[in-house]
Each structure stands twice: as C-alpha cells, then as structure tokens.
Scaffold this motif. Structure first.
Motif, short mmCIF file in Angstrom:
data_model
loop_
_atom_site.label_atom_id
_atom_site.label_comp_id
_atom_site.label_asym_id
_atom_site.label_seq_id
_atom_site.Cartn_x
_atom_site.Cartn_y
_atom_site.Cartn_z
N LYS A 47 0.85 -1.20 0.00
CA LYS A 47 0.00 0.00 0.00
C LYS A 47 0.88 1.25 0.00
O LYS A 47 0.38 2.36 -0.07
CB LYS A 47 -0.88 0.03 1.25
CG LYS A 47 -2.03 -0.92 1.24
CD LYS A 47 -2.85 -0.76 2.50
CE LYS A 47 -4.30 -0.58 2.14
NZ LYS A 47 -5.14 -0.39 3.33
N ASP A 48 2.18 1.06 0.10
CA ASP A 48 3.15 2.14 0.28
C ASP A 48 3.46 2.83 -1.05
O ASP A 48 4.05 2.23 -1.94
CB ASP A 48 4.42 1.55 0.89
CG ASP A 48 5.46 2.57 1.28
OD1 ASP A 48 5.37 3.74 0.82
OD2 ASP A 48 6.37 2.21 2.04
N PHE A 49 3.08 4.10 -1.15
CA PHE A 49 3.30 4.84 -2.39
C PHE A 49 4.77 5.14 -2.64
O PHE A 49 5.13 5.51 -3.76
CB PHE A 49 2.45 6.12 -2.41
CG PHE A 49 1.07 5.88 -2.95
CD1 PHE A 49 0.82 6.01 -4.31
CD2 PHE A 49 0.04 5.50 -2.11
CE1 PHE A 49 -0.46 5.78 -4.82
CE2 PHE A 49 -1.23 5.27 -2.60
CZ PHE A 49 -1.48 5.41 -3.95
N ASP A 50 5.63 4.98 -1.65
CA ASP A 50 7.07 5.12 -1.90
C ASP A 50 7.53 4.10 -2.94
O ASP A 50 8.36 4.41 -3.81
CB ASP A 50 7.88 4.96 -0.62
CG ASP A 50 7.71 6.12 0.34
OD1 ASP A 50 7.22 7.19 -0.09
OD2 ASP A 50 8.06 5.97 1.53
N PHE A 51 6.99 2.88 -2.87
CA PHE A 51 7.34 1.86 -3.86
C PHE A 51 6.79 2.23 -5.23
O PHE A 51 7.43 1.97 -6.24
CB PHE A 51 6.81 0.49 -3.43
CG PHE A 51 7.57 -0.11 -2.27
CD1 PHE A 51 8.87 -0.53 -2.42
CD2 PHE A 51 6.96 -0.25 -1.03
CE1 PHE A 51 9.58 -1.10 -1.36
CE2 PHE A 51 7.64 -0.81 0.03
CZ PHE A 51 8.95 -1.24 -0.13
N TYR A 52 5.62 2.84 -5.27
CA TYR A 52 5.05 3.31 -6.54
C TYR A 52 5.98 4.33 -7.19
O TYR A 52 6.31 4.22 -8.37
CB TYR A 52 3.67 3.92 -6.31
CG TYR A 52 3.18 4.77 -7.46
CD1 TYR A 52 2.67 4.18 -8.61
CD2 TYR A 52 3.27 6.15 -7.39
CE1 TYR A 52 2.24 4.96 -9.68
CE2 TYR A 52 2.83 6.93 -8.45
CZ TYR A 52 2.33 6.34 -9.58
OH TYR A 52 1.91 7.11 -10.64
#
Length: 117
Positions: free
Chosen positions: A55-60
């Motif tokens: 759910k972590d947008f850092d990975f996105y």
C-alpha cells in the motif's frame, strides 16, 4: 509467480493468497521483519523475481522513476476492514493472477483491477 507482502498489509493476506494458489510470504518473515528498509525489500524482490504487494506509495514512486521494484502490485483501497480486503482479493483472484502475468504494475482498488504500463 511468487509474491512478497509489505508491512502495511496483514500477514493473514499471505495465507489467503497461498490458498488461492499464489505463493507468498510477508516481510515480517524477513530477518529484520517489519523494520526491513524499503531498499532492501526492493532489492530482494528484484533479485528473487518477486512481485511486491504493498500500500506504500514510496514503492510506486520508485517503480515509476527507477523501475524498481520490477513488479509492483499496489493496493489503493484506502482503509478497509481486513475481511473486506480479503474478499476483494478472493473475488478478483483470476483477474489479479492474469494481470500479474501480463503487467509489471497492477493496482487493486475498490472497483477492481487496473493494469498499468
């Protein structure tokens, strides 16, 4: 296809994914557990050809800018009760599996699956 599930998602999700035939494990099983830095998770995922479920947008942002992790499954459902989340996975299982086979970036939201790229 093998998945690694990030810390923001419940460990029980791995049990459900495994029951559905998608081999998975949770970052809590890593030596540093939930404290494993994002960079180490990304490196592990890419080295072992894992799909990162998060759910972590850092990975996105990392995926979009650097192509790391190579394969990303982003859950953008907002806050749901675990039962609702698990039902989304169960109800969309075939779509998820097919999308992950075709695309490097797949998103699960409240309406279903979106393939990107």
């Amino acid at each position: 296809m093998k998945l690694i599930v990030d810390a923001q998602l419940p460990t029980k999700l791995c049990e459900i994914l495994n029951q559905l035939g998608l081999e998975s494990f949770h970052v809590a099983e890593l030596p540093k557990g939930d404290e494993t830095p994002d960079e180490e998770i990304t490196e592990l995922a890419d080295r072992q050809n894992l799909i990162l479920v998060t759910k972590d947008f850092d990975f996105y942002h990392s995926h979009m800018a650097l192509g790391k992790p190579k394969k990303l499954f982003l859950v953008t459902t907002g806050n749901l009760k675990n039962r609702q989340l698990f039902d989304l996975f169960r109800n969309n299982f075939l779509l998820i599996k097919n999308a992950l086979n075709r695309s490097n970036f797949v998103e699960l939201n409240n309406e279903g699956i979106t393939e990107h790229e």
